[in-house]
Design an enzyme around this catalytic site. Sequence first.
Site, PDB file in Angstrom:
ATOM      1  N   LEU A 181       1.341  -0.900  -0.324  1.00 21.14           N
ATOM      2  CA  LEU A 181       0.177  -0.474  -0.337  1.00 21.14           C
ATOM      3  C   LEU A 181       1.299   1.612  -0.409  1.00 21.14           C
ATOM      4  O   LEU A 181       1.815   1.274   1.103  1.00 21.14           O
ATOM      5  CB  LEU A 181      -1.297   0.238   1.425  1.00 21.14           C
ATOM      6  CG  LEU A 181      -2.508  -0.594   1.829  1.00 21.14           C
ATOM      7  CD1 LEU A 181      -2.531  -0.828   2.943  1.00 21.14           C
ATOM      8  CD2 LEU A 181      -2.778  -0.616   0.030  1.00 21.14           C
ATOM      9  N   ASP A 182       0.177   2.401  -0.438  1.00 22.38           N
ATOM     10  CA  ASP A 182       1.420   3.833  -0.652  1.00 22.38           C
ATOM     11  C   ASP A 182       1.485   4.128   1.204  1.00 22.38           C
ATOM     12  O   ASP A 182       0.210   4.210   1.288  1.00 22.38           O
ATOM     13  CB  ASP A 182       0.734   4.781  -1.240  1.00 22.38           C
ATOM     14  CG  ASP A 182       0.685   4.543  -3.280  1.00 22.38           C
ATOM     15  OD1 ASP A 182       1.850   3.846  -3.807  1.00 22.38           O
ATOM     16  OD2 ASP A 182       0.368   4.866  -3.857  1.00 22.38           O
ATOM     17  N   ARG A 183       2.282   4.685   1.037  1.00 26.29           N
ATOM     18  CA  ARG A 183       2.883   5.058   2.305  1.00 26.29           C
ATOM     19  C   ARG A 183       1.453   5.163   2.954  1.00 26.29           C
ATOM     20  O   ARG A 183       1.245   5.516   4.095  1.00 26.29           O
ATOM     21  CB  ARG A 183       3.860   6.371   3.013  1.00 26.29           C
ATOM     22  CG  ARG A 183       4.393   6.847   3.590  1.00 26.29           C
ATOM     23  CD  ARG A 183       5.540   8.086   3.665  1.00 26.29           C
ATOM     24  NE  ARG A 183       6.010   8.108   4.797  1.00 26.29           N
ATOM     25  CZ  ARG A 183       6.755   8.351   5.033  1.00 26.29           C
ATOM     26  NH1 ARG A 183       7.877   9.039   4.485  1.00 26.29           N
ATOM     27  NH2 ARG A 183       7.190   8.759   6.332  1.00 26.29           N
ATOM     28  N   THR A 190      -2.171   5.737   2.326  1.00 23.90           N
ATOM     29  CA  THR A 190      -3.323   5.262   2.352  1.00 23.90           C
ATOM     30  C   THR A 190      -3.214   3.531   3.590  1.00 23.90           C
ATOM     31  O   THR A 190      -1.914   3.248   3.731  1.00 23.90           O
ATOM     32  CB  THR A 190      -2.975   3.972   0.536  1.00 23.90           C
ATOM     33  OG1 THR A 190      -2.922   4.775  -0.118  1.00 23.90           O
ATOM     34  CG2 THR A 190      -4.591   3.567   1.022  1.00 23.90           C
ATOM     35  N   HIS A 237      -0.789   3.659  -8.373  1.00 23.28           N
ATOM     36  CA  HIS A 237      -1.538   4.770  -7.948  1.00 23.28           C
ATOM     37  C   HIS A 237      -2.414   4.932  -9.019  1.00 23.28           C
ATOM     38  O   HIS A 237      -3.586   5.588  -9.573  1.00 23.28           O
ATOM     39  CB  HIS A 237      -0.956   5.681  -8.519  1.00 23.28           C
ATOM     40  CG  HIS A 237       0.585   6.469  -7.701  1.00 23.28           C
ATOM     41  ND1 HIS A 237       1.185   7.316  -8.064  1.00 23.28           N
ATOM     42  CD2 HIS A 237       0.679   5.755  -6.580  1.00 23.28           C
ATOM     43  CE1 HIS A 237       2.558   6.992  -7.318  1.00 23.28           C
ATOM     44  NE2 HIS A 237       1.766   6.565  -6.632  1.00 23.28           N
TER      45      HIS A 237
END
Length: 318
Positions: free
Chosen positions: A145-147, A149, A244
């Site tokens: 997961l993105d930081r 999110t 993304h």
Amino acid sequence: MMNDNTPPVSVRFVDIDADREGQRIDNFLLAQLKGVPRTLVYRIVRKGEVRVNKGRVKADYRLKSGDVVRIPPVRVTPASEPPPASQQLADLLENSILFENKGLLILNKPSGLAVHGGSGINLGLIEVLRQIRPQEHYLELVHRLDRDTSGCIMIAKKRSMLRHLHKELREGRVQKYYHALVAGRWPERCREVRAPLKKNELSSGERMVRVDSDGKESLTEFRVLQHYQGCSLVEAKPITGRTHQIRVHAQFQGHGLVGDSKYGNDEVNKAMKAKGFNRLFLHAAALSLLLPDEDKPLLVRAPLDERLSVPLQRLPLL
């Protein structure tokens, strides 16, 4: 097969056994080359210095049993041990566990915590878990997961579980459901966005993604959960797994995510910040997956944290 995970100072060859089958070559190299920056790992793959069965491969190549991987010599300063996690962070993660059995851990990742260290980040989620669970001999991220999110993330406690879930992910049997607050009124009739995505890396190392006819086929399904004054809460289900993807597909549709400094609208973000939204509103709300030897899918839900749920409750409904 050689098991030394220190960066080689001479060429070495590693035989791939059945236990590593299905692992991406980039993830394999990152495990083999401890302390080597990710950018360097991707560079040696791109330049063809890494070979599989004497041939060049791309970073997303999946290893097969019987493959022979050539790893070139790499000289780096050994990475220092990550700093110890604070008790507050350790307690936060222990309290964020949503599901656990002998092979799998699913937790509700806090926003702002990277999934792993690197690129100036000393301590990520996986490093903290390894510190607070020293009795666990195997802990590996199943996905990322993105930081910024938050929400459901899976960590394998056994290599057999990692292989199983990677296969399930590749074959589209793991369902991921995200909640996103987007600017404007998302049209009920827009149930999917199908637009090819191309990833670019800026000179700063920052990743930017845009819709491009030369990009990879990408599909996200959307469903309106609630219309609010000036924005909409939607459920986003990525069918493909591009970088993304949800954020860029929402932007492409004309409804950027609230709090998205990269792909969103600055004026909207400023107005929503005044209403209490101080972070990206993208949350991995649920996962549906089939565990080995089980007949029924496991459904795991992650509640919104207060930084999102409290200001959301204050918005006027439409």
